[in-house]
Design an enzyme around this catalytic site. Structure first.
Site: not given
Ligand code: SAM
Length: 255
Positions: A63, A67, A89, A91, A94, A121, A163, A203, A230-231
């Protein structure tokens, strides 16, 4: 000289804020990485020109290389003097490796740059789980970082592990990785007593749908549902008493 706006689109299509939408409309070109097709279609519909950077993910590629390629692709446009908007997607600052790197590179090159927040998220989790970080604080790590650095955890403070579907994974796979959930369960068992509740959270990415909330315990973690989104939420295991001396110092003692 070109400019760079790095903006967030939220977790579902209705969460694109007016200021992020304006940045997309105003740009000469928009490059995006989003998690749903409605948001992608919205961007393509309102942008003068758009590029889906998500297509650069390859299942067998590290990855970090993906990037770096994203950052280089964005700077091809910035260096050509264009006004560029990059959308991630959630923030954009974040848990987004290339976002802050784009900001750094733009700032060091004297390029006018701005980051606009999106609904992450974490924000969705606060709403769906009724969690106010102002109450007991909050601890957040990527699950991999939590394990790798053996992070010190305060079990009186909620813990959120991001993640979850990519533990120990450096490649751009699309399927969740379950292989190391057992390693995580072992580490959590050092911190929490058997039977302590955990919640696998996702979410809703479709407007009007409920969030996915799966309750379990550290012992059932390895069998819990898991996706790439999943979180994991772990509530506090105990409360902490107020320090009477400090309360007195602050004048917060009842007469
Ligand atoms: C690369 S990060 C991106 C986070 C994104 N920038 C944010 O602000 O939420 C990806 C991680 O965000 C979390 N995530 C993304 N989509 C989600 C959702 N629909 N519900 C819960 N956690 C989510 C998960 O932990 C996932 O592995």
């Amino acid at each position: 000289m070109g400019s760079l706006a790095v903006v967030g689109s939220g977790i579902r299509p209705t969460q694109l804020t007016p200021e992020c939408r304006s940045a997309i409309v105003a740009a000469d070109i928009v490059l995006y990485v989003v998690a749903d097709s409605v948001t992608a279609a919205t961007i393509e519909g309102i942008a003068v020109e758009s590029v889906d950077l998500g297509r650069l993910y390859a299942p067998d590629q590290n990855r970090r290389l993906t990037y770096a390629t994203m950052v280089d692709r964005v700077f091809e446009e910035v260096d050509a003097g264009r006004h560029v908007c990059v959308v991630f997607y959630g923030h954009p600052g974040v848990f987004v490796d290339p976002g802050p790197e784009m900001m750094r590179r733009a700032t060091s090159g004297g390029v006018k740059t701005i980051m606009l927040p999106g609904i992450s998220a974490a924000d969705a989790l606060y709403a769906d789980l009724g969690l106010d970080p102002g109450r007991d604080g909050i601890q957040m790590f990527s699950a991999t970082d939590f394990l790798l650095r053996r992070r010190d955890i305060d079990d009186s403070v909620p813990l959120v592990l991001w993640q979850m579907g990519a533990i120990g994974q450096e490649r751009g796979a699309t399927e969740p990785e379950r292989k190391y959930l057992g390693v995580l369960a072992e580490r959590l068992a050092e911190i929490y007593l058997p039977g302590h509740r955990i919640v696998m959270y996702e979410a809703a990415r479709i407007v009007g749908y409920p969030p996915s909330l799966d309750n379990g315990t550290v012992e059932t973690l390895t069998g819990m549902p898991l996706t790439r989104a999943s979180t994991l939420f772990i509530p506090p295991a105990r409360t902490v008493d107020v320090d009477a001396g400090v309360a007195e110092q602050l004048g917060l003692v009842d007469d």
